[in-house]
Enzyme design. Sequence first.
Site, PDB file in Angstrom:
ATOM      1  N   LYS A   1     -64.730  22.489 -39.943  1.00  0.00           N
ATOM      2  CA  LYS A   1     -63.798  23.150 -39.025  1.00  0.00           C
ATOM      3  C   LYS A   1     -62.353  22.773 -39.343  1.00  0.00           C
ATOM      4  O   LYS A   1     -61.453  23.629 -39.322  1.00  0.00           O
ATOM      5  CB  LYS A   1     -64.135  22.783 -37.581  1.00  0.00           C
ATOM      6  CG  LYS A   1     -65.495  23.304 -37.124  1.00  0.00           C
ATOM      7  CD  LYS A   1     -65.845  22.809 -35.722  1.00  0.00           C
ATOM      8  CE  LYS A   1     -67.218  23.317 -35.292  1.00  0.00           C
ATOM      9  NZ  LYS A   1     -67.610  22.844 -33.950  1.00  0.00           N
TER      10      LYS A   1
ATOM     11  N   ASP B   1     -69.873  18.866 -39.898  1.00  0.00           N
ATOM     12  CA  ASP B   1     -69.542  20.092 -39.186  1.00  0.00           C
ATOM     13  C   ASP B   1     -68.079  20.104 -38.762  1.00  0.00           C
ATOM     14  O   ASP B   1     -67.379  21.111 -38.908  1.00  0.00           O
ATOM     15  CB  ASP B   1     -70.464  20.235 -37.963  1.00  0.00           C
ATOM     16  CG  ASP B   1     -70.216  21.527 -37.217  1.00  0.00           C
ATOM     17  OD1 ASP B   1     -70.351  22.596 -37.826  1.00  0.00           O
ATOM     18  OD2 ASP B   1     -69.874  21.462 -36.017  1.00  0.00           O
TER      19      ASP B   1
END
Length: 817
Positions: free
Chosen positions: A681, A677
């Site tokens: 980003k 994750d």
Amino acid sequence: MRVMKFGGTSVGGTAQIRRVVDLVEQARRETRVCVVASAVTGITNLLVDTARVAQEGGAVDTALSRFEQTHLSIARELGSELEALAPLELGLAAISTELRGLLQGVSLLRECSPSVLAHLSGLGERASCLLLEALMSARKLSPHAVDPRHTLICAGDPLQATPRMDEIRVRFASLRDAQGPGLLLMPGFFGGDGRGKTMSLGRGGSDYSAALAAAALDAKLLEIWTDVDGIFSADPRMVPEAFPLAEVSFEEAMELAYFGAKVLHPKTIAPARERGIPVRVCNSFRPEHPGTLVTDSAAPPDHPVRGLSFLRDVALINIAGAGLKGVPGTAARVFAAMARTHISVVLITQGSSECSISFCVQQAESEAAVRALESEFEVEREAGKVDTIERQGQLAVLSIVGDGMRHRVGVAGTFFSGLADVGCSIAAIAQGSSERSISAVITEADGPRAMAHVHHRYFGTTEVVELLVAGVGSVGGELMRQIRQQAPQLRAQGVELRVCAIANSRKGVIEPAGIPLEQWKERLEAGNVSASLDAFREQAREKRPGRPIFVDCTSSEDVALAYPSLLASGLHVVTANKKANAGRMAHYRAIRETASRHQRRFLYETNVGAALPVIDTLKNMLRTGDQVRRIEGILSGSLSFILGLTEQGVPLSQAVGTAMEKRFTEPDPRDDLQGTDVARKVLILARELGRTVELEQVALESLLPADFDATGPLDAFLARLPGIDADFQRRVERLRDEGKVLRYVGSVGEEGCAVGLKAVPLENPLAAVKGGENALSFLSERYSPTPLVIRGYGAGAAVTASGVLADVLRLVEGPLT
């Protein structure tokens, strides 16, 4: 003298007839009155349709019976109030006999001449006036019947007659005398040639009849009684937020009437304006409402635009060719051809190159218009001086009207940018030299959303924004709660967020009028729409809502892959799903190219930092020319929460469980723990800087040990997780002894992109970031040596949903292109 015209709905039944006579009786106490009445609602259409059926040899008995029974039932319901019912029944029977005879003749000859149709279509007005006369007489009002065939003198086409005003005034002279009858009663819609032959004033001609009578009688006021509260700022059927206008000028009323406002007949204003007679449009069902006053001295509007109008069923004709340039008389020949074919031109525009002339006509007349031009310019076409004559149908004319537009800067800009906001393509533009109206020719299907949005832009009325939401888990469910909670405040600010579609992984529900948010779970459970995004795309293509926004609260890669097609179907996209921006570079570019091509927006602030303004801040730095050298920080609120708990002695597996219970993690916490994750980003930030990077190029260190088996079902993974608690805790304690803490850090720098665990000294600003916080530093040319830092809570459904909602509102409030 006051002239009171009553429309079909105002005389549409027994209660309505009584109300009309009540209004007339009240007005009669103050002044002399002339009443002009339309046919009962639906009767004129019935007569015209029946004449066509008779001409084709069809049966007309049912229609005849309906005509008779409609009027007889009203008469009999009034019977107890009348002096005698029999004379009224005889009068109605005579009209029915007249109708039967006309239809028999049409049926035998298989022909309905214009004169016969004009005579036949006016029988409804004559019947309604008999009903009114009987009740007025019973009330001792002494009505004086006026036969328009002998007073409203006309010439020309029997179905579109031209009044002869000088002769009309002569015929009305005795009635104009102050000692004349106190109450006149005249059927509307038709006049005559002075010898008893009926001449129709055309559809909607009852208003025109009343205006001609008012001018002939030197009336002090002309009242148009209808079923609405006056002239509205827009058609309320298309724009529910439209409102009645207190007053308009004669010129504004003429523009609004011409371009489609149905309250007034387009020809009504001219006779009243010529004689300086104010016109009041009012509601016979709400006589206490002041309605709209039309005068020469209307006060300037508060807004630059007084109102909007919409003319349907229009076609655009374009004649073009290099041979037209500089040739005198070309325009005259174009419009002479239209005049010979009896085609009315709605709107005209010509390019400065003089190589083309475009004009609008009614859709039904467009083929005849093209044929007339092909015949007129046959020689030029054969010589190649005129290209193919083009016809574009299914169009409409949207107009803004207002005296306040004159010499006012930016009115046209607001109009055209408003159309662009809702993706409305313009086929042609026209503006009169009076600067009182601007018209745009658009696709008719675009009308409702274009009208609603342009009305909102000028009048600040509530704008409806349609949301189509995919994913109603923790973030999506919280978004529903926040929309419902904020609804009153948003409505006060002129915005209504209407959730029109919801889908989860199993099923969906679509309700264009809006899904009640207090029942959204039940509605979704009962939904019968496939969870496929095809239904969302179809909804956008077919219904063409004004501000349609697809909101993605899933973590689905399949949904992310659908963004280009969703944008192409007319939807804006707001997403909390990182899979699109962190997918393959080709898809990343395709999203932006499609959004630009279709003038849609793609917003994704929550992709990095939940509700923190990370993307927006970075974009602003780059737009203003700053050079960003390095971005570094803690980009996972869930990992900052988990690592903060481990510092307090909570085992890693238990900390992960707590984060899952609070819904701080991704649906699968391995996306967080393995760093995927955060890697996404970091990749998104790198791409915002203009770098061409794929996910596999991000150096990734998992929070989990390299030899730990993180594969298999989620339950199995969570069962194995306690096995690393002891080692992880020893590492945390060892670093504590060294005056350091563990932080999961992502960075974008000249060396590339990286994410992983980092031992941070306690004096480092990142050491204080825990408990679900995010922190990000931007080292740039302007922010150096001290970087720009953004820090705040970055975990949980509530903050992510608030970030999604902020993106939705940013899209609503800002420009869309």
